[in-house]
Design a protein around this motif. Structure first.
Motif, PDB file in Angstrom:
ATOM      1  N   ILE A 226       0.850  -1.187   0.000  1.00 45.74           N
ATOM      2  CA  ILE A 226       0.000   0.000   0.000  1.00 45.74           C
ATOM      3  C   ILE A 226       0.885   1.234   0.000  1.00 45.74           C
ATOM      4  N   ARG A 227       0.601   2.155  -0.931  1.00 47.74           N
ATOM      5  CA  ARG A 227       1.378   3.366  -1.086  1.00 47.74           C
ATOM      6  C   ARG A 227       0.495   4.606  -0.976  1.00 47.74           C
ATOM      7  N   SER A 228       1.126   5.734  -0.709  1.00 48.80           N
ATOM      8  CA  SER A 228       0.414   7.003  -0.789  1.00 48.80           C
ATOM      9  C   SER A 228       0.015   7.233  -2.245  1.00 48.80           C
ATOM     10  N   ALA A 229      -1.187   7.743  -2.452  1.00 46.88           N
ATOM     11  CA  ALA A 229      -1.704   7.886  -3.816  1.00 46.88           C
ATOM     12  C   ALA A 229      -0.927   8.910  -4.630  1.00 46.88           C
ATOM     13  N   ASP A 230      -0.297   9.884  -3.957  1.00 48.05           N
ATOM     14  CA  ASP A 230       0.417  10.926  -4.687  1.00 48.05           C
ATOM     15  C   ASP A 230       1.924  10.726  -4.687  1.00 48.05           C
ATOM     16  N   GLY A 231       2.386   9.602  -4.157  1.00 48.50           N
ATOM     17  CA  GLY A 231       3.818   9.323  -4.151  1.00 48.50           C
ATOM     18  C   GLY A 231       4.591  10.002  -3.045  1.00 48.50           C
ATOM     19  N   SER A 232       3.897  10.675  -2.132  1.00 50.24           N
ATOM     20  CA  SER A 232       4.603  11.321  -1.028  1.00 50.24           C
ATOM     21  C   SER A 232       5.074  10.281  -0.026  1.00 50.24           C
ATOM     22  N   ARG A 233       6.095  10.621   0.716  1.00 48.24           N
ATOM     23  CA  ARG A 233       6.688   9.670   1.650  1.00 48.24           C
ATOM     24  C   ARG A 233       5.781   9.424   2.847  1.00 48.24           C
ATOM     25  N   THR A 234       6.023   8.293   3.511  1.00 47.12           N
ATOM     26  CA  THR A 234       5.134   7.801   4.553  1.00 47.12           C
ATOM     27  C   THR A 234       5.941   7.324   5.757  1.00 47.12           C
ATOM     28  N   ALA A 235       5.245   7.151   6.870  1.00 40.47           N
ATOM     29  CA  ALA A 235       5.873   6.582   8.069  1.00 40.47           C
ATOM     30  C   ALA A 235       4.789   5.911   8.903  1.00 40.47           C
ATOM     31  N   HIS A 236       5.205   4.986   9.763  1.00 45.39           N
ATOM     32  CA  HIS A 236       4.268   4.128  10.505  1.00 45.39           C
ATOM     33  C   HIS A 236       4.927   3.686  11.799  1.00 45.39           C
ATOM     34  N   SER A 237       4.254   3.899  12.914  1.00 43.74           N
ATOM     35  CA  SER A 237       4.741   3.427  14.208  1.00 43.74           C
ATOM     36  C   SER A 237       3.641   2.624  14.891  1.00 43.74           C
ATOM     37  N   GLU A 238       4.011   1.532  15.542  1.00 41.88           N
ATOM     38  CA  GLU A 238       3.008   0.645  16.149  1.00 41.88           C
ATOM     39  C   GLU A 238       3.562  -0.029  17.396  1.00 41.88           C
ATOM     40  N   HIS A 239       2.699  -0.131  18.406  1.00 45.36           N
ATOM     41  CA  HIS A 239       2.983  -0.930  19.591  1.00 45.36           C
ATOM     42  C   HIS A 239       1.761  -1.779  19.922  1.00 45.36           C
ATOM     43  N   THR A 240       2.011  -2.918  20.538  1.00 47.49           N
ATOM     44  CA  THR A 240       0.959  -3.677  21.211  1.00 47.49           C
ATOM     45  C   THR A 240       0.898  -3.202  22.652  1.00 47.49           C
ATOM     46  N   ILE A 241      -0.320  -2.885  23.113  1.00 50.64           N
ATOM     47  CA  ILE A 241      -0.489  -2.419  24.489  1.00 50.64           C
ATOM     48  C   ILE A 241      -1.590  -3.230  25.179  1.00 50.64           C
ATOM     49  N   ALA A 242      -1.575  -3.181  26.483  1.00 49.42           N
ATOM     50  CA  ALA A 242      -2.645  -3.771  27.286  1.00 49.42           C
ATOM     51  C   ALA A 242      -3.266  -2.680  28.145  1.00 49.42           C
ATOM     52  N   ILE A 243      -4.586  -2.698  28.258  1.00 51.86           N
ATOM     53  CA  ILE A 243      -5.285  -1.822  29.183  1.00 51.86           C
ATOM     54  C   ILE A 243      -5.289  -2.524  30.535  1.00 51.86           C
ATOM     55  N   THR A 244      -4.749  -1.870  31.556  1.00 49.75           N
ATOM     56  CA  THR A 244      -4.706  -2.472  32.890  1.00 49.75           C
ATOM     57  C   THR A 244      -5.307  -1.500  33.896  1.00 49.75           C
ATOM     58  N   GLU A 245      -5.577  -1.996  35.084  1.00 50.98           N
ATOM     59  CA  GLU A 245      -6.103  -1.137  36.142  1.00 50.98           C
ATOM     60  C   GLU A 245      -5.109  -0.053  36.537  1.00 50.98           C
ATOM     61  N   ASP A 246      -3.831  -0.269  36.235  1.00 50.16           N
ATOM     62  CA  ASP A 246      -2.779   0.696  36.578  1.00 50.16           C
ATOM     63  C   ASP A 246      -2.400   1.583  35.399  1.00 50.16           C
ATOM     64  N   GLY A 247      -3.174   1.495  34.306  1.00 52.32           N
ATOM     65  CA  GLY A 247      -2.882   2.304  33.140  1.00 52.32           C
ATOM     66  C   GLY A 247      -2.411   1.455  31.965  1.00 52.32           C
ATOM     67  N   PRO A 248      -2.161   2.094  30.821  1.00 51.90           N
ATOM     68  CA  PRO A 248      -1.738   1.341  29.642  1.00 51.90           C
ATOM     69  C   PRO A 248      -0.331   0.776  29.815  1.00 51.90           C
ATOM     70  N   LYS A 249      -0.146  -0.438  29.336  1.00 53.03           N
ATOM     71  CA  LYS A 249       1.146  -1.115  29.422  1.00 53.03           C
ATOM     72  C   LYS A 249       1.629  -1.458  28.025  1.00 53.03           C
ATOM     73  N   VAL A 250       2.784  -0.959  27.639  1.00 53.56           N
ATOM     74  CA  VAL A 250       3.349  -1.258  26.323  1.00 53.56           C
ATOM     75  C   VAL A 250       4.059  -2.594  26.381  1.00 53.56           C
ATOM     76  N   LEU A 251       3.689  -3.496  25.463  1.00 51.57           N
ATOM     77  CA  LEU A 251       4.230  -4.854  25.474  1.00 51.57           C
ATOM     78  C   LEU A 251       5.336  -5.082  24.448  1.00 51.57           C
ATOM     79  N   THR A 252       5.592  -4.087  23.574  1.00 54.36           N
ATOM     80  CA  THR A 252       6.555  -4.272  22.478  1.00 54.36           C
ATOM     81  C   THR A 252       7.636  -3.199  22.505  1.00 54.36           C
ATOM     82  N   LEU A 253       8.132  -2.883  23.678  1.00 55.84           N
ATOM     83  CA  LEU A 253       9.170  -1.857  23.789  1.00 55.84           C
ATOM     84  C   LEU A 253      10.416  -2.254  23.002  1.00 55.84           C
ATOM     85  N   GLN A 254      11.060  -1.256  22.415  1.00 62.41           N
ATOM     86  CA  GLN A 254      12.258  -1.471  21.618  1.00 62.41           C
ATOM     87  C   GLN A 254      13.412  -0.665  22.197  1.00 62.41           C
ATOM     88  N   SER A 255      14.609  -1.231  22.125  1.00 61.08           N
ATOM     89  CA  SER A 255      15.782  -0.520  22.624  1.00 61.08           C
ATOM     90  C   SER A 255      16.442   0.269  21.499  1.00 61.08           C
TER      91      SER A 255
END
Length: 255
Positions: A226-255
């Motif tokens: 999948i590309r941008s229709a006009d050829g402009s550059r793109t970027a994408h960031s994603e994490h898996t998180i869990a909703i917990t009683e103590d707040g959101p927890k990120v499960l896919t932290l990267q160093s």
């Protein structure tokens, strides 16, 4: 149907998430000018095999795409942003590379994506990548028990609006757990205070992605990339998180 996970099950997803984060961090270090996308694909295959994990992408066959996906990572370059097929392409100085992968370990899935700039970064590309990272942070910060799904979407959209990037809603985040895609869909644009109420035990993949000057997309002839229709550059960031009683927890932290 949304399956709430127990704290123990979230911990098991965290094991998978730690591995996904580790692989993406390692690939980011080796994604340099002169490296072939196929080298990154095979390096990822080796890491998955050594860990005893299972790729969620191999044989993935949704209603789009030409036949089952036969790779273990999506590698999307420049104006490509999602579902990029690894192919015989040598990275050049200044290329923008998005790496997206999901695996299962002992029956529990994690999914994450990271965009890196290969070699010499252009200021406008750094800005675009930073916008997706800030949008991801904002979405995570809004993912508290008792908030609404629209709060998460609106937080992501607010960052895009501040940077002046349009937002596509055809592809966004999603639930996950025992499989790669579960309910609910998490758009990258929405209205605060609307939608599903967030509950402890929900696990979500949040994934803001932006193109610089359009919210429209096109598919390559391969049916996947999948590309941008006009050829402009793109970027994408994603994490898996869990909703917990103590707040959101990120499960896919990267160093």
């Amino acid at each position: 149907m949304i399956e709430l996970k127990s704290p123990a099950e979230i911990e098991r997803m965290g094991v998978t998430g730690a591995f996904v984060g580790q692989v993406l961090a390692e690939l980011a270090k080796v994604a340099e000018p002169g490296v072939n996308l196929l080298d990154l694909e095979h390096r990822t295959r080796d890491l998955i095999k050594a860990r005893g994990a299972q790729s969620c992408y191999w044989d993935y066959a949704p209603d789009f795409g030409n036949g089952p996906f036969r790779n273990v990572i999506c590698l999307s370059v420049n104006d490509a942003v999602l579902h990029g097929l690894p192919h015989d392409y040598v990275l050049g100085d200044g290329d923008v590379l998005t790496m997206d992968m999901a695996v299962s370990i002992d029956g529990w899935v994690a999914d994450a994506a990271r965009t890196v700039i290969v070699g010499t970064p252009a200021d406008e590309d750094v800005r675009l990548v930073r916008a997706t990272e800030e949008a991801l942070d904002a979405g995570i910060a809004a993912a508290h028990e008792g908030n609404r799904l629209g709060d998460v979407s609106a937080a992501i959209q607010a960052v895009a609006d501040r940077y002046g990037y349009p937002v596509n809603t055809e592809f966004g985040g999603h639930g996950l757990g025992r499989t790669m895609h579960e309910d609910p869909h998490v758009p990258n644009r929405g209205r605060a205070g609307r939608g599903l109420k967030l509950r402890a035990g929900m696990t979500l993949a949040l994934e803001p992605w932006f193109a610089r000057t359009t919210d429209r997309i096109v598919f390559d002839p391969d049916g996947w990339t999948i590309r941008s229709a006009d050829g402009s550059r793109t970027a994408h960031s994603e994490h898996t998180i869990a909703i917990t009683e103590d707040g959101p927890k990120v499960l896919t932290l990267q160093s």
